[in-house]
Write a protein that holds these residues in place. Structure first.
Motif, PDB file in Angstrom:
ATOM      1  N   GLY A  94      -8.579  -9.468 -17.518  1.00 51.51           N
ATOM      2  CA  GLY A  94      -7.292  -8.963 -17.433  1.00 51.51           C
ATOM      3  C   GLY A  94      -7.049  -7.235 -17.776  1.00 51.51           C
ATOM      4  N   LEU A 135      -8.141  -5.662 -14.313  1.00 50.14           N
ATOM      5  CA  LEU A 135      -7.431  -5.735 -13.379  1.00 50.14           C
ATOM      6  C   LEU A 135      -6.382  -4.269 -13.621  1.00 50.14           C
ATOM      7  CD1 LEU A 135      -6.322  -9.557 -12.791  1.00 50.14           C
ATOM      8  CD2 LEU A 135      -7.110  -7.874 -11.029  1.00 50.14           C
ATOM      9  N   LEU A 136      -5.862  -4.618 -14.958  1.00 47.64           N
ATOM     10  CA  LEU A 136      -5.037  -3.288 -15.413  1.00 47.64           C
ATOM     11  C   LEU A 136      -5.654  -1.968 -14.684  1.00 47.64           C
ATOM     12  CD1 LEU A 136      -3.416  -4.615 -18.583  1.00 47.64           C
ATOM     13  CD2 LEU A 136      -2.554  -4.748 -16.632  1.00 47.64           C
ATOM     14  N   PHE A 181      -3.616 -10.746 -15.839  1.00 47.43           N
ATOM     15  CA  PHE A 181      -2.589 -10.326 -14.895  1.00 47.43           C
ATOM     16  C   PHE A 181      -2.701  -8.822 -14.407  1.00 47.43           C
ATOM     17  CE2 PHE A 181      -1.348  -9.977 -19.597  1.00 47.43           C
ATOM     18  CZ  PHE A 181      -1.526  -8.763 -19.557  1.00 47.43           C
ATOM     19  N   ASP A 182      -2.053  -8.355 -13.413  1.00 48.45           N
ATOM     20  CA  ASP A 182      -2.324  -7.179 -12.618  1.00 48.45           C
ATOM     21  C   ASP A 182      -1.164  -6.177 -13.145  1.00 48.45           C
ATOM     22  OD1 ASP A 182      -0.317  -7.503 -11.111  1.00 48.45           O
ATOM     23  OD2 ASP A 182      -1.704  -8.256  -9.412  1.00 48.45           O
ATOM     24  N   ASN A 183      -1.457  -4.862 -12.666  1.00 50.18           N
ATOM     25  CA  ASN A 183      -0.161  -3.941 -13.175  1.00 50.18           C
ATOM     26  C   ASN A 183       1.166  -4.500 -12.859  1.00 50.18           C
ATOM     27  OD1 ASN A 183      -2.803  -2.700 -13.170  1.00 50.18           O
ATOM     28  ND2 ASN A 183      -2.063  -0.666 -13.444  1.00 50.18           N
ATOM     29  N   ILE A 218       2.797  -7.037 -14.979  1.00 46.79           N
ATOM     30  CA  ILE A 218       3.232  -6.672 -16.408  1.00 46.79           C
ATOM     31  C   ILE A 218       4.336  -5.724 -16.155  1.00 46.79           C
ATOM     32  CG2 ILE A 218       1.159  -4.930 -16.565  1.00 46.79           C
ATOM     33  CD1 ILE A 218       2.405  -6.686 -19.387  1.00 46.79           C
TER      34      ILE A 218
END
Lengths: 364, 123
Positions: A153, A156-157, B105-107, B110
């Motif tokens: 996670g 990915l961010l 999860f990706d940007n 979120i």
């Protein structure tokens, strides 16, 4: 070729001819038996010492057949058997060459049958260890998902942020993000390495000197999340970071078995806590695993070390976890027991120190 | 709206720092806490528009923090977890959590949850 590791080199006993301890009682018979020279590529009986009478270190008054039971558990014999494979020669036929050929052939048939039984038993024991490991991995599956998903996670961010920083041409931010990604990737690599090392079979690995601290770190990495998910405090205390000669995968497996049992025992209780302590005691490394769960009655403690005994339902427990722990300890010339006197559940694993002369390792 | 104060609660350092950095980049004011207890202290002393909290944490987990928050502060919350299962999700929604995200999860996911939750609060 006679340059393979002999028993006196493996045990570092100094009892070979001219060795540091040879002046005490003279060289050990294993180092002097010329008829076995070359057997399993060893010098004299250095790689077939189990068929020698009266070898040193507590075996001075024993014939070979009286100490053979101990020799089958000796890491040196195990290492020679693994190293030689199909060429392994037990060595007894050389010493019995002077006997009546009929007697000898009967003895050899019996020996080969015994070896076949022994091989089958060794194989079954290893399958048992692997089966228990699969069981342990199943219990860890949930926490493994957490272990992987969190850094994934974060990655990915970071990728999303990197795209934004690139679009904005913000070099400072890009540098900050890639540094963060590098840290996460290294963390993931650490997790994968740990799981890979746990899933492989340890039996074909040689015994190596390993620090107790490293073994504790690997164990924490594998079950720390599982304990944390269950709201349990897992505390590793190292009084002294000693070095033991072991297959670290197997020692980690013992600790994981014990910690998983302890988690089930303390889960849901008040202030659940598991302590893993490492110390040095009388030439051994001592590892204790204690929990603050309910006291186990003495009668149950006595049965717990028996194979197939379990207090869990059949779906969750095979009753072989502690048997596997005991087997692994004995394969390492160590011991494994439950503290009968403690009001809490306390298991004690003792293992020989690397290079330590404990007496247990010197069976030849 | 872009000056909204958001509290990020996660015991995983990488995730906590990354989420805070992402929120700062998007123009929000981000604060960080390593578990429920640390978050509760920050929430007692400061005002926040949104809490993004992990569930599995030592000392005080995300569900316990949310329960305390609901009774004392009522700050909108997004729960995140790396170990999503149906029971946890059901429990979270029944307790009034508006958004629940499973890691990874990706940007976009979120940020969409953040904007949706802040809009709900404004309404």
């Amino acid at each position: 070729m006679t340059d393979m590791q002999c028993c006196w080199q493996f045990q570092k006993c100094g009892c070979e001819e001219g060795g540091s301890n040879s002046h005490v009682k003279g060289p050990c018979p294993a180092a002097m038996e010329k008829r076995l020279n070359g057997t399993n590529r060893g010098k004299n009986a250095g790689r077939s010492c189990w068929v020698m009478d009266k070898t040193f270190h507590g075996n001075e008054d024993k014939a070979y057949y009286q100490k053979l039971g101990g020799c089958f558990k000796c890491p040196h014999m195990s290492s020679v058997r693994t190293g030689e494979g199909d060429r392994f020669n037990f060595g007894l036929d050389v010493l019995l060459a002077d006997l009546d050929p009929k007697m000898l052939s009967v003895a050899m048939v019996m020996y080969h049958e015994l070896m076949m039984v022994y091989n089958d038993l060794t194989q079954t024991k290893q399958q048992l260890i692997q089966a228990e490991k699969t069981n342990a991995l199943g219990k860890m599956a949930g926490s493994m998902a957490h272990e992987f998903n969190t850094p994934l996670g974060s990655l990915l961010l970071n990728i999303g942020m990197l795209n934004q920083a690139m679009e904005a041409g913000n070099a400072g931010m890009m540098k900050k993000i890639t540094t963060s990604m590098e840290g996460i990737a290294k963390h993931l690599r650490g997790i994968v390495t740990n799981f890979r090392s746990f899933t492989r079979s340890g039996i074909h690995e040689p015994m190596r000197p390993e620090k107790l601290g490293g073994i504790f770190d690997n164990t924490r990495a594998l079950v720390g999340q599982l304990a944390s998910d269950s709201g349990i405090t897992l505390e590793f205390k190292l009084q002294e970071d000693v070095e033991i000669r072991c297959r670290s995968v197997e020692i980690v497996q013992v600790l994981i078995n014990l910690i998983q049992n302890a988690i089930e025992a303390v889960k849901g209780g008040g202030n659940p806590r598991i302590e893993i302590k490492g110390s040095k005691a009388a030439g051994h490394a001592m590892i204790e695993v204690c929990d603050n769960g309910r006291e186990i009655p003495r009668g149950i403690k006595e049965q717990m070390m028996q194979p197939f005994f379990t207090t869990k339902d059949k779906e969750r427990g095979t009753g072989l976890g502690l048997t596997v722990c005991k087997n692994i300890a004995e394969n390492h010339q160590g011991s494994f027991m439950i503290d009968m006197e403690s009001s809490h559940t306390r298991f004690i694993l003792k293992l020989p120190l690397d290079g330590g002369n404990t007496g247990d390792r010197s069976q030849k | 709206m872009t000056q909204a104060r958001i509290l990020v609660v996660d015991d995983d350092l990488n995730m906590r720092e990354t989420l805070a950095m992402m929120l700062e980049m998007a123009g929000f004011n981000a604060a960080k806490a390593e578990d429920g207890l640390a978050a509760r202290e920050l929430m007692q002393s400061g005002d926040f528009d949104l809490v993004i909290s992990d569930i599995k944490m030592p000392r005080m987990n995300g569900i316990e923090l949310f329960t305390w928050n609901k009774q004392n502060k009522n700050i909108p919350t997004i729960l995140i977890t790396g170990f999503a299962d149906i029971i946890e999700t059901k429990e979270a929604f029944e307790m009034g959590v508006l958004e629940f995200l499973a890691k990874p999860f990706d940007n976009e996911e979120i940020m969409s949850a953040v904007m949706k939750t802040l809009e709900t609060k404004k309404a």
